[in-house]
Design an enzyme around this catalytic site. Structure first.
Site, PDB file in Angstrom:
ATOM      1  N   LYS A 129      96.838  56.682  33.612  1.00 53.35           N
ATOM      2  CA  LYS A 129      98.179  56.591  34.188  1.00 53.35           C
ATOM      3  C   LYS A 129      98.594  55.160  34.508  1.00 53.35           C
ATOM      4  O   LYS A 129      99.079  54.443  33.658  1.00 53.35           O
ATOM      5  CB  LYS A 129      98.306  57.526  35.384  1.00 53.35           C
ATOM      6  CG  LYS A 129      98.239  59.008  34.990  1.00 53.35           C
ATOM      7  CD  LYS A 129      98.675  59.908  36.106  1.00 53.35           C
ATOM      8  CE  LYS A 129      98.498  61.385  35.735  1.00 53.35           C
ATOM      9  NZ  LYS A 129      99.332  61.817  34.611  1.00 53.35           N
ATOM     10  N   ASP A 151      87.428  61.553  39.175  1.00 55.50           N
ATOM     11  CA  ASP A 151      88.680  61.494  38.415  1.00 55.50           C
ATOM     12  C   ASP A 151      89.721  60.811  39.292  1.00 55.50           C
ATOM     13  O   ASP A 151      90.339  61.428  40.149  1.00 55.50           O
ATOM     14  CB  ASP A 151      89.118  62.909  38.032  1.00 55.50           C
ATOM     15  CG  ASP A 151      90.410  62.922  37.227  1.00 55.50           C
ATOM     16  OD1 ASP A 151      91.136  61.903  37.223  1.00 55.50           O
ATOM     17  OD2 ASP A 151      90.726  63.962  36.626  1.00 55.50           O
ATOM     18  N   PHE A 199      92.862  69.652  38.569  1.00 47.80           N
ATOM     19  CA  PHE A 199      93.699  69.370  37.403  1.00 47.80           C
ATOM     20  C   PHE A 199      93.166  68.107  36.751  1.00 47.80           C
ATOM     21  O   PHE A 199      93.331  67.000  37.272  1.00 47.80           O
ATOM     22  CB  PHE A 199      95.174  69.191  37.763  1.00 47.80           C
ATOM     23  CG  PHE A 199      96.018  68.979  36.530  1.00 47.80           C
ATOM     24  CD1 PHE A 199      96.452  70.062  35.789  1.00 47.80           C
ATOM     25  CD2 PHE A 199      96.326  67.704  36.083  1.00 47.80           C
ATOM     26  CE1 PHE A 199      97.188  69.881  34.622  1.00 47.80           C
ATOM     27  CE2 PHE A 199      97.061  67.505  34.922  1.00 47.80           C
ATOM     28  CZ  PHE A 199      97.492  68.595  34.196  1.00 47.80           C
TER      29      PHE A 199
END
Length: 400
Positions: A255, A226, A141
């Site tokens: 984030k 990531d 994801f």
């Protein structure tokens, strides 16, 4: 009369139904605690999918935002502002890299990484124009842009959004043999999450990440990590890659970098990688804006102390010890590292959604994924007593 039911209906009335949130309406928050419109308090065990690693309204970050709001909020990248250099320099140092490219969202960081890898492949590695490929993992994801969903294996994320972007090869996560077979002379990068978050906090087999690093070095391929969810203290280290003794060629960050206040993302790499970009070839009006840089610089400084990484490691051990004790008592498996866990509930008992709704009724907020799996990712400011409270409520839900 409770305000929540009407507030939920009102929220749903004029929005596209691209999310299925829990029926709670938050009005304020502090630290690890949220308060809804009816005054009920909840322990936050999701932390905005790691966007709130430092809790809600961390005083240092709020102060930085307030101070910057009174001075300057946006210039675009047409001009340099006085917060930009500190942010880029200090984040680069935290990452052990030479350069930083600031963006806004995690998906933008991933898109940036893809573009940089392709350009590096053509200009540095010598891949023929248009022939570059990037190897990714099943269960990934990385975001929801049309390019990113093109290499997703999640039907909900991918179906009906074609035609899909070519240039990606998907291999099983954790399988070094399959990865080696997929890499060829036109491969420019391997793009991986060091721990797969959306898939259910899946930790790769021992030796996998070092094996990826060796393979990329041997084949002259960029290793792109990531760390948008796993990075910045979540797993008990600044980066999850550290815990495998691995340094990627490129970090993708987001984030938590925005401190739970503004969206901030970034790509960090050395000059021989990020240096392939020239003016006009990539950018963002809001990327690296003054408000974002002011907040994110304080985030980097909080991480530079090591306090939050230590808290995550120490409290994470307490969390995982408590969770493992529930295996066979409603849980069938527990995965994760630091203050990050994926829990597989016995599907004969309930779905992940049902478990989260029952936890919500007991004042604990978490989120389900993939059927009977739920994720726990509390803010790194959570206390030992609060972890014990969450575990007690989870045990009660599983026993009900």
């Amino acid at each position: 009369m409770l305000r929540t039911p009407a507030a939920v209906q009102d929220a749903e009335r004029h929005t596209a139904h691209n999310y299925h949130p829990l029926p709670v309406v938050i009005s304020s928050a502090e630290g690890a605690w949220l308060t809804d419109v009816d005054g009920r308090r909840y322990l936050d065990c999701l932390a905005g999918y790691s966007a709130l690693n430092f809790g809600h309204r961390h005083p240092t970050l709020i102060a930085a935002a307030h101070a910057q709001l009174d001075r300057l909020t946006l210039t675009s990248r047409a001009f340099i502002h006085d917060q930009f250099a500190d942010f880029c320099r200090e984040l680069a140092a935290l990452c052990g890299k030479e350069l930083v490219l600031p963006m806004n969202t995690g998906a933008e960081a991933v898109e940036t990484g893809i573009k940089v890898a392709r350009k590096w492949g053509y200009q540095v590695k010598g891949v023929p124009d248009g022939a570059a490929n990037i190897v990714v993992a099943e269960g990934n994801f990385h975001g929801r842009t049309t390019t990113i969903v093109s290499f997703s294996t999640d039907d909900d994320a991918r179906a009906d959004f074609g035609p899909y972007t070519p240039g990606f090869r998907v291999v099983p996560y954790g399988d070094l043999t399959a990865l080696s077979e997929a890499v060829d002379e036109h491969t420019v990068a391997v793009l991986l999450e060091p721990i797969q978050g959306e898939q259910g906090v899946v930790v790769p087999p021992e030796g996998y990440l070092p094996g990826v690093r060796r393979l990329c070095t041997e084949r002259n391929v960029l290793f792109i990590a990531d760390e948008i969810q796993s990075g910045l203290g979540r797993t008990g280290a600044t980066f999850a890659c550290e815990q495998a003794g691995v340094v990627p060629d490129m970090y993708l960050l987001g984030k938590a970098l925005g401190g739970g206040i503004v969206p901030v993302s970034a790509v960090a790499a050395d000059a021989d990688v990020l240096g392939v970009l020239k003016p006009g070839q990539h950018g963002s009006t809001f990327g690296g804006n003054p408000l974002a840089c002011a907040v994110a610089t304080e985030v980097v400084r909080l991480l530079a102390t090591g306090e939050f990484q230590r808290r995550s490691a120490e409290l994470g051990e307490r969390l995982h010890t408590g969770l493992r004790a529930l295996i066979g008592k409603g849980l069938v498996a527990v995965r994760g590292r630091g203050l990050w866990a994926g829990l597989d509930i016995d599907p004969a008992l309930m779905s992940g959604r049902e478990a989260c709704e029952r936890l919500m009724a007991r004042g604990v907020l978490a989120k389900d994924t993939h059927g009977s799996t739920i994720r726990l990712a509390p803010p790194l400011v959570i206390t030992a007593d609060e972890i014990d409270h969450a575990l007690t409520q989870l045990a009660a839900v599983l026993a009900s």
